[in-house]
Write an enzyme that holds these catalytic residues in place. Structure first.
Site, mmCIF file in Angstrom:
data_model
loop_
_atom_site.group_PDB
_atom_site.id
_atom_site.type_symbol
_atom_site.label_atom_id
_atom_site.label_comp_id
_atom_site.label_asym_id
_atom_site.label_seq_id
_atom_site.Cartn_x
_atom_site.Cartn_y
_atom_site.Cartn_z
ATOM 1 N N THR A 12 -39.185 18.632 -17.895
ATOM 2 C CA THR A 12 -39.210 17.903 -16.616
ATOM 3 C C THR A 12 -37.906 17.169 -16.365
ATOM 4 O O THR A 12 -37.412 17.120 -15.231
ATOM 5 C CB THR A 12 -40.378 16.890 -16.615
ATOM 6 N N SER A 54 -41.449 23.380 -21.631
ATOM 7 C CA SER A 54 -41.755 23.439 -23.066
ATOM 8 C C SER A 54 -43.071 24.153 -23.356
ATOM 9 O O SER A 54 -43.358 24.477 -24.505
ATOM 10 C CB SER A 54 -41.731 22.050 -23.702
ATOM 11 N N THR A 85 -41.938 17.421 -22.329
ATOM 12 C CA THR A 85 -42.824 16.543 -23.105
ATOM 13 C C THR A 85 -44.052 17.266 -23.645
ATOM 14 O O THR A 85 -44.633 16.837 -24.636
ATOM 15 C CB THR A 85 -43.310 15.343 -22.252
ATOM 16 N N ASP A 86 -44.425 18.380 -22.984
ATOM 17 C CA ASP A 86 -45.723 18.987 -23.328
ATOM 18 C C ASP A 86 -45.818 19.423 -24.789
ATOM 19 O O ASP A 86 -46.858 19.264 -25.421
ATOM 20 C CB ASP A 86 -46.019 20.179 -22.406
#
Ligand code: ASP
Length: 330
Positions: A12, A54, A85-86
């Protein structure tokens, strides 16, 4: 002044609005241009290794990140990886096994909102990551929302809030306040890091649900060499339905089974209940206070080195980057 290598991998933080949703498009140079005052803290060189959401990350990408760090290790004082972040917690765990005992910082960061948005956590997270990387703070960590989290202990616990990550069963390594790092815990390190290159991906994860049959367990173990079972509470398996018999049969075939819990905090203890206690003599391992992300990456790292059950057990229970603290049974 410290020299830091920025390794862009997407997420992101580097995303732009497209017709069908946010997609990573910005390069690491473009990210850096958003925090010009960072030049007061360190000099930065950029590499664009990947540009992925990710969700698309695979173990091969973790190996590429580790190799990139190894190839440039002597030329920089620290490393910042921008990442979605995932799956950042998985990557942080994997890098903790692939790059061990590093005296230099390997910091992962990202954001819940793209760097080009008016309201974004990207700039502060990126600047904080550089502050940590330039502070001689050893080892692999995630820097996010003012917290420094050990790479083997991070979990994404909020899908939208800026406080996206928690440190599971372990304190923060430090916090960032008004642009200053307050270090609480320094990770152990050696004079030089130990790099590993291989991961064996024949590891699967099964989340137990009430009433689920053992067919999925059998299927996953027929296709993989190790299975993590996220069971309930402190851990156990249903007594009906042939689970125990199945586990015994798979253990005889030298498969690795790790029992863990779907409860986020405080970990497993199979000895507490009959449903777990009976498993202890089957040869299964248990995760104790480890995160599932760390168990997953650690098994890939171990299986790349050995198939000997005794050695697997010993390596699994030997702490790496404080991934497991329970006295255990090594
Ligand atoms: N889907 C994004 C990713 O993991 C989410 C993020 O970066 O926050 O790449």
């Amino acid at each position: 002044m410290k020299k830091i290598l920025l390794i862009g991998t997407g997420g992101t933080i580097a995303s732009e609005v497209t017709e069908d949703g946010l997609a990573p498009e910005l390069t690491s140079e473009q990210l850096l241009a958003h925090i010009p005052t960072i030049s007061d803290i360190c000099t930065v060189a950029c590499i664009q290794l990947l540009n992925l959401d990710s969700t698309n990350m695979e173990p091969g990408h973790w190996r590429r990140m580790a190799r990139c760090i190894r190839d440039h290790y002597d030329d920089y004082d620290g490393f910042v990886l921008t990442h979605g972040t995932d799956t950042m917690a998985y990557t942080a765990a994997a890098l903790s096994y692939l790059v061990q005992q590093s005296p230099k910082s390997v910091v992962l960061t990202g954001a819940q909102k793209p760097i080009g948005f008016d309201s974004t956590d990207s700039k502060i997270n990126l600047a904080d990551a550089f502050r940590v990387a330039a502070s001689d703070f050893p080892g692999v960590s995630i820097v996010f929302n003012g917290k420094v989290i050990l790479g083997t202990r991070a979990q994404k616990t909020h899908s939208k809030s800026f406080q996206a990550f928690s440190s599971i069963n372990y304190p923060y390594l430090g916090v960032l306040r008004d642009g200053a790092l307050l270090p609480y815990i320094r990770q152990d390190c050696a004079a030089a890091p130990v790099f590993y290159d291989d991961l064996d991906t024949k590891v699967a994860l099964l989340k137990l649900t009430p009433g689920c049959g053992k067919e999925t367990l059998d299927f996953l173990l027929s296709r993989n060499d190790a299975l993590i079972i996220e069971s309930f509470g402190v851990g156990g398996l249903p007594e009906a339905g042939g689970f125990f018999e199945s586990i015994r049969a798979w253990m005889e075939k030298k498969k690795t089974v790790v029992l863990t819990t779907q409860v986020q905090n405080e970990g497993s203890d199979l000895t507490v209940y009959h449903v777990g206690h009976r498993l202890k003599d089957t040869g299964v391992l248990e995760a104790y206070d480890m995160t599932t992300e760390a168990v997953y990456a650690k098994l890939m790292w171990i299986l790349a080195q050995t198939r000997d059950p005794a050695k697997i057990r010993r390596m699994f229970y030997t702490p790496v980057a404080k991934d497991i603290l329970w006295p255990g049974e090594a």
